[in-house]
Design a protein around this motif. Structure first.
Motif, mmCIF file in Angstrom:
data_model
loop_
_atom_site.group_PDB
_atom_site.id
_atom_site.type_symbol
_atom_site.label_atom_id
_atom_site.label_comp_id
_atom_site.label_asym_id
_atom_site.label_seq_id
_atom_site.Cartn_x
_atom_site.Cartn_y
_atom_site.Cartn_z
ATOM 1 N N GLN A 106 -8.872 -7.908 7.660
ATOM 2 C CA GLN A 106 -10.298 -7.665 7.464
ATOM 3 C C GLN A 106 -10.679 -7.600 5.984
ATOM 4 O OE1 GLN A 106 -11.594 -4.199 9.652
ATOM 5 N NE2 GLN A 106 -10.777 -4.960 11.586
ATOM 6 N N LEU A 107 -9.739 -7.208 5.126
ATOM 7 C CA LEU A 107 -10.046 -7.083 3.698
ATOM 8 C C LEU A 107 -9.437 -8.219 2.872
ATOM 9 C CD1 LEU A 107 -9.776 -3.225 3.117
ATOM 10 C CD2 LEU A 107 -11.750 -4.605 3.755
ATOM 11 N N GLY A 108 -9.165 -9.333 3.528
ATOM 12 C CA GLY A 108 -8.613 -10.476 2.806
ATOM 13 C C GLY A 108 -7.286 -10.918 3.383
ATOM 14 N N SER A 109 -6.796 -12.035 2.897
ATOM 15 C CA SER A 109 -5.499 -12.539 3.331
ATOM 16 C C SER A 109 -4.400 -11.592 2.863
ATOM 17 C CB SER A 109 -5.260 -13.927 2.749
ATOM 18 O OG SER A 109 -5.095 -13.840 1.339
ATOM 19 N N PRO A 110 -3.200 -11.675 3.436
ATOM 20 C CA PRO A 110 -2.123 -10.774 2.999
ATOM 21 C C PRO A 110 -1.882 -10.774 1.490
ATOM 22 C CG PRO A 110 -1.514 -11.789 5.068
ATOM 23 C CD PRO A 110 -2.802 -12.441 4.648
ATOM 24 N N PRO A 111 -1.812 -11.919 0.800
ATOM 25 C CA PRO A 111 -1.639 -11.856 -0.656
ATOM 26 C C PRO A 111 -2.797 -11.166 -1.363
ATOM 27 C CG PRO A 111 -1.085 -14.037 0.154
ATOM 28 C CD PRO A 111 -1.735 -13.311 1.295
ATOM 29 N N GLU A 112 -4.012 -11.384 -0.872
ATOM 30 C CA GLU A 112 -5.178 -10.748 -1.485
ATOM 31 C C GLU A 112 -5.161 -9.237 -1.273
ATOM 32 O OE1 GLU A 112 -8.164 -14.593 -0.965
ATOM 33 O OE2 GLU A 112 -8.104 -13.033 0.569
ATOM 34 N N GLN A 113 -4.774 -8.808 -0.076
ATOM 35 C CA GLN A 113 -4.688 -7.366 0.181
ATOM 36 C C GLN A 113 -3.666 -6.700 -0.741
ATOM 37 O OE1 GLN A 113 -4.203 -6.280 4.395
ATOM 38 N NE2 GLN A 113 -4.939 -8.314 4.919
ATOM 39 N N LEU A 114 -2.524 -7.337 -0.903
ATOM 40 C CA LEU A 114 -1.479 -6.751 -1.741
ATOM 41 C C LEU A 114 -1.928 -6.686 -3.193
ATOM 42 C CD1 LEU A 114 1.319 -5.608 -2.125
ATOM 43 C CD2 LEU A 114 2.226 -7.945 -2.182
ATOM 44 N N GLU A 115 -2.560 -7.737 -3.668
ATOM 45 C CA GLU A 115 -3.051 -7.719 -5.041
ATOM 46 C C GLU A 115 -4.081 -6.609 -5.231
ATOM 47 O OE1 GLU A 115 -4.807 -10.748 -8.432
ATOM 48 O OE2 GLU A 115 -5.287 -11.115 -6.336
ATOM 49 N N GLN A 116 -4.961 -6.433 -4.251
ATOM 50 C CA GLN A 116 -5.964 -5.363 -4.344
ATOM 51 C C GLN A 116 -5.300 -3.986 -4.366
ATOM 52 O OE1 GLN A 116 -9.817 -5.907 -2.057
ATOM 53 N NE2 GLN A 116 -8.555 -7.448 -1.045
ATOM 54 N N THR A 117 -4.191 -3.840 -3.647
ATOM 55 C CA THR A 117 -3.488 -2.555 -3.639
ATOM 56 C C THR A 117 -2.859 -2.290 -4.996
ATOM 57 O OG1 THR A 117 -3.027 -2.875 -1.285
ATOM 58 C CG2 THR A 117 -1.768 -1.163 -2.417
ATOM 59 N N ILE A 118 -2.291 -3.304 -5.610
ATOM 60 C CA ILE A 118 -1.722 -3.128 -6.948
ATOM 61 C C ILE A 118 -2.821 -2.779 -7.951
ATOM 62 C CG2 ILE A 118 -0.617 -4.370 -8.860
ATOM 63 C CD1 ILE A 118 0.992 -5.903 -6.723
ATOM 64 N N LEU A 119 -3.982 -3.404 -7.812
ATOM 65 C CA LEU A 119 -5.108 -3.126 -8.710
ATOM 66 C C LEU A 119 -5.770 -1.786 -8.416
ATOM 67 C CD1 LEU A 119 -6.813 -6.649 -8.753
ATOM 68 C CD2 LEU A 119 -5.469 -5.598 -10.580
#
Length: 323
Positions: free
Chosen positions: A66-79
């Motif tokens: 819901q909050l983006g593709s898996p790579p996008e979610q992980l990047e958002q978590t790092i940020l």
């Protein structure tokens, strides 16, 4: 990518001045379907954390990308734009190559073997490395051994894979394993996979049983081979700044409840696999259970590719854990 996203309000409240907010909401995003054991475990985690903190820590769940593709979610978590995530090792190895070793083809001979290694020496070794990337490893969850489906023919030997055009995620380890068996691989985003299978863009794909079942890929595929060529799991991670801003008690609660939820998911995935295979067969899917030794015997070049990607020293360390 979501590189321009601002740090979430919850994260900002946590890290401001290093003080712990009285009430905090932590968002947990993941890729599993709402019917998948991964989401069931996430709900159990959220409920337990709220209960043990008397509501001071609330976990909001965002399943099914819901909050983006898996790579996008992980990047958002790092940020810090998302507080928690459940990536696989194939996502984490883009930031810390040590995680790339876990998906070495035919590394593990059973679920018990994988759990023993990941929860013990691997986490002790790789967990601190991940913190350098801004993430804290809370615990290892589950995803499963991956298996091949296709619409062309049953797979009983490595030669039956030769010539098939198979969709894979972008992880090199999976690509290397299937190409080592003679398949042609192509990367297609998962939401587009059913349509690609339906239109014959690819002959087949590979995924854990739970994914094949819950996303009804048998609607487009006749054959399932239990090849178990790669193992990977969800890994529960939290943004390090957020985690460091919690009280010691809250940190302990998150770690303990994450482990409990991961164990719940593991038990559910393992218990449901044979039942889901039986249901797929009842729905008309033809299932084969090939001898895996000939498949594993062809993985020399694939393992070399994984070692080159993950780092030879990392691979040697990982292989020492398997003994």
């Amino acid at each position: 990518m979501y590189k321009t996203l601002l740090v979430s309000a919850a994260t900002a409240a946590l890290v401001a001045g290093g003080a712990m907010a009285q009430d905090v909401t932590l968002r947990l995003a993941h890729f599993a379907a709402e019917t998948h054991p991964g989401h069931t475990a996430a709900k159990a985690f959220a409920d337990a954390v709220a209960d043990r903190t008397d509501g001071a820590v609330e976990v909001e769940l965002y399943p099914a990308n819901q909050l983006g593709s898996p790579p996008e979610q992980l990047e958002q978590t790092i940020l810090g734009a998302i507080e928690m995530n459940l990536p696989t090792q194939g996502g984490l190895d883009k930031y810390e190559k040590a995680f790339g070793t876990v998906m070495t083809p035919f590394a593990f001979n059973s679920y018990e073997h994988a759990h023993e290694v990941l929860d013990g020496p691997f986490s002790d070794w790789a967990g601190p490395k991940l913190e350098e990337q801004g993430l804290v490893l809370l615990s290892n969850w589950e995803y499963g051994f991956r298996n091949i489906t296709n619409s062309e023919r049953p797979i009983n030997a490595p030669e039956d894979v030769d010539g098939l055009k198979l969709r894979t995620p972008p992880e090199l380890q999976i690509v290397a394993a299937l190409e080592g068996l003679g398949a042609t691989t192509t990367q297609i985003a998962f939401p587009e996979l059913p349509n690609a299978l339906n239109q014959g863009v690819v002959d087949g794909q590979e995924n854990p049983i739970g994914v094949i079942y819950h996303y009804k890929l048998n609607d487009f595929q006749e054959h399932l081979a239990l090849t178990r060529h790669v193992y990977n799991s969800m890994v529960h991670v939290i943004n390090k700044d957020v985690f460091d801003s919690l009280t010691e008690e809250q940190q302990t609660i998150l770690r303990e409840e994450s482990k409990k939820a991961g164990d719940m998911m593991r038990a559910a995935v393992i218990a449901q696999e044979e039942e889901e295979i039986a249901k797929l067969e009842e729905a008309g899917m033809k299932v084969t259970r090939p001898d895996l030794a000939p498949f594993a015997a062809k993985m020399g070049p694939a393992r070399e590719r994984v070692a080159e990607y993950s780092g030879q020293e990392n691979m040697e360390t990982f292989l020492s854990f398997l003994k």
